[in-house]
Design an enzyme around this catalytic site. Structure first.
Site, PDB file in Angstrom:
ATOM      1  N   SER A 164       9.599  -2.626 -32.346  1.00 17.71           N
ATOM      2  CA  SER A 164      10.254  -3.799 -32.907  1.00 17.71           C
ATOM      3  C   SER A 164       9.128  -4.799 -33.034  1.00 17.71           C
ATOM      4  O   SER A 164       8.937  -5.659 -32.205  1.00 17.71           O
ATOM      5  CB  SER A 164      11.329  -4.320 -31.985  1.00 17.71           C
ATOM      6  OG  SER A 164      10.780  -4.499 -30.712  1.00 17.71           O
ATOM      7  N   CYS A 165       8.349  -4.589 -34.070  1.00 17.20           N
ATOM      8  CA  CYS A 165       7.086  -5.297 -34.222  1.00 17.20           C
ATOM      9  C   CYS A 165       7.314  -6.803 -34.153  1.00 17.20           C
ATOM     10  O   CYS A 165       8.453  -7.237 -34.089  1.00 17.20           O
ATOM     11  CB  CYS A 165       6.474  -4.951 -35.554  1.00 17.20           C
ATOM     12  SG  CYS A 165       7.636  -5.037 -36.887  1.00 17.20           S
ATOM     13  N   ILE A 166       6.279  -7.537 -34.221  1.00 16.13           N
ATOM     14  CA  ILE A 166       6.309  -8.984 -34.357  1.00 16.13           C
ATOM     15  C   ILE A 166       6.268  -9.696 -33.020  1.00 16.13           C
ATOM     16  O   ILE A 166       7.126  -9.547 -32.213  1.00 16.13           O
ATOM     17  CB  ILE A 166       7.524  -9.495 -35.145  1.00 16.13           C
ATOM     18  CG1 ILE A 166       7.572  -8.782 -36.504  1.00 16.13           C
ATOM     19  CG2 ILE A 166       7.391 -10.965 -35.393  1.00 16.13           C
ATOM     20  CD1 ILE A 166       8.927  -8.498 -37.005  1.00 16.13           C
TER      21      ILE A 166
END
Ligand SMILES: Cc1cc2nc3c(=O)[nH]c(=O)nc-3n(C[C@H](O)[C@H](O)[C@H](O)COP(=O)(O)OP(=O)(O)OC[C@H]3O[C@@H](n4cnc5c(N)ncnc54)[C@H](O)[C@@H]3O)c2cc1C
Lengths: 411, 102
Positions: free
Chosen positions: B100-102
């Site tokens: 869940s990048c970012i």
């Protein structure tokens, strides 16, 4: 005369216009920037509007104030990009040929994506604060609200500024304490992720904040529909969370222009090389800011780092040289934690946020991943920096586009 | 790290996700499924093989993109892999935990 066209005059497009007008000779290159909007909003300020901390005029200026001399601004909606003929077509039918195209059309909320979000209860008991209108409607609601169940909710990832919803929950806690009504408000934070933060290290280091502030968390919640009449959100697994006031971050999507042009993914983001910022659409099309599919934060600070790197790559491209894979996913965000304090995090594709000092190793003055008053002043100063340093593409002292590893504790 | 699934030693990360898709087989998926309390059917395997294809093509996965894949809709995806389906299904498919990048 060669032509460079920039689509979108928000944070990223404006910065690119400022950089490139300084670097490209006026006799060789005509630069045009196109946007449908009149105002340029300072979006990070939307977080403070609902609590009456910022006034509308603090976050809204006119786009043309920031477009440098020697760049032509066209105010019109962009209809479609025809990549085969290197042409952009506007809503009024006007066509623009380009040698180089830069996409900077950002991302925006799409509340219509979840059943029950838009409709009778929108801006009555269901609000967003990711738009100017939403933030102001919510301000009016909070001024009169008597308390009850407040649910702060993320619909799905990715969203721009992924820490903003959590900041909202923290600020709401402070806000209700100050109003002397915290005991009448129950705050729940509902997220599709497994923890409060998108980065695991943050979740481990910072979950205490939620406990301290008595904010309940419901993780792994993927909303299926919203039942406004009965005041609840329902997930695909059947789980329900009741609310009196829902503050949601709707699905974020790139502009439909990308779908019309056949160059976006399922959320209308443009497939882009995550290190060079050249799109996978065509070699003369580049993209930065929120409109790409690169796995970095969608944030103004990221767009700022990208703009410096993309400017260099455009110059290399013009000279026919190989592009530099220099963008490392660097992001740098202040997180408001309420009561006049904030945190600062710094990370990239490879490294999660860590403790340490910023921007000078060992000295700071800002502390990473630790709450402080100074960080809060940093966040407020960011507005001045945004209008006066970032948009005109002035060099920020000491902060490099690539993440610096010195002064940080990586274990 | 290593772990033994169905009599085979495979490389895993600290959360038990396989680190090398080529070591995967259906028996491994069934053992992981048991740990998660899921009984695998043909439909489950159809989803797992879709996820593996996407992984080989280096396409980032999301619940939304799976919902549009034509293999399952989101509702079914949740029925097949209750609670955090993308994470659970990725583990069974032998591909890395979705970022869940970012
Ligand atoms: C509540 C909130 C808080 C935030 N807080 C922070 C923060 O603390 N720190 C931080 O770094 N970032 C923060 N951000 C994120 C930051 O504002 C964005 O990442 C940044 O503005 C992205 O810049 P952009 O140029 O890619 O997109 P934008 O600035 O959104 O610009 C896109 C432009 O393209 C135009 N456009 C799009 N489609 C068309 C079309 N078809 N025709 C014509 N014009 C079009 C739009 O009108 C718009 O002007 C926050 C955002 C929000 C919403």
């Amino acid at each position: 005369m060669k032509k460079l066209v920039i689509l979108g005059a928000g944070t990223a497009g404006t910065m690119m216009a400022s950089h490139l007008r300084k670097k490209l000779s006026k006799s060789d290159w005509e630069i045009t920037i196109i946007d449908q909007c009149k105002p340029h909003y300072y979006q990070p300020g939307f977080l403070f509007l609902p609590f009456d901390t910022y006034k509308p005029e603090d976050v809204k200026k006119s786009i043309d104030e920031f477009i440098p001399k020697g760049v032509k601004l066209i105010r019109e909606k962009i209809d479609v990009i025809d990549k085969d003929s290197d042409t952009v077509v506007l809503d009024d039918g006007k066509k623009f040929k380009y040698n180089i195209l830069i996409l900077a059309t950002g991302t925006k909320t799409a509340p219509g994506e979840v059943a029950g979000m838009l409709g009778e209860y929108w801006y009555k008991s269901i609000f967003d604060f990711y738009t100017y209108e939403g933030a102001l409607a919510l301000r009016d609601k909070l001024r009169l609200w008597k308390g009850g169940k407040l649910v702060v909710h993320i619909t799905e990832m990715p969203i721009k500024c992924p820490v903003a919803p959590l900041e909202f929950a923290f600020l709401a806690d402070s806000f209700f304490i100050k109003k002397g009504m915290r005991d009448k408000v129950d705050i729940t934070y509902v997220t599709p992720l497994s923890g409060a933060f998108t980065k695991e290290k943050c979740t481990t280091a910072l979950t205490y904040l939620l406990n301290d502030k008595n904010i309940k968390i419901v993780p792994d919640f993927a909303v299926e529909h919203i039942d406004g009449a009965n005041g609840k959100i329902v997930d695909y697994g059947g789980e329900e969370v009741p609310f009196d006031l829902l503050v949601t971050i709707p699905t974020n999507m790139g502009d439909e222009l990308m779908a019309r042009s056949g160059i976006g993914n399922e959320l209308n983001y443009v497939p882009t090389d995550k290190n060079t910022l050249q799109t996978k659409v065509k070699e003369n099309i580049f993209a930065l800011g929120d409109c790409t599919d690169v796995p970095a934060s969608k944030a103004g600070s990221v767009a700022h780092f990208q703009a410096e790197i993309l400017t260099e790559n455009i110059l290399l491209y013009i000279k026919g040289k190989e592009l530099k894979p220099d963008f490392d996913g660097h992001a740098n965000c202040f997180i408001e934690t309420g009561h006049g304090k904030a945190l600062l995090i710094d990370f990239n594709y490879e490294f999660e946020p860590v403790k340490g000092k910023f921007p000078f190793a060992g000295i700071g003055p800002l502390n990473l991943l630790t709450e402080s008053r100074l960080n809060h002043w940093g966040k407020l100063a960011f507005r001045w920096i945004y209008w006066n340093m970032l948009l005109p593409a002035r060099k920020l002292p000491f902060i490099t586009p690539k993440m610096s590893k010195s002064g940080k504790n990586f274990n | 790290m290593e772990k033994v699934y169905a009599g085979k030693t495979v490389g895993v990360d600290k959360e038990g996700y396989l680190t090398d898709l080529s070591q995967w087989n259906a028996a491994i998926a069934m053992e992981i499924a048991k740990e998660e309390g899921v009984e695998l059917t043909a439909k489950h395997f159809e989803v797992l093989s879709y996820l593996q294809d996407q992984q080989r093509k280096e396409v980032a996965l999301s619940i939304r993109s799976i919902g549009k894949s034509g293999v399952v809709d989101i509702k079914q995806f949740y029925e097949l892999f209750p609670k955090g389906p993308l994470k659970i299904a990725s583990k069974m498919a032998g591909i890395p935990k979705p970022k869940s990048c970012i």
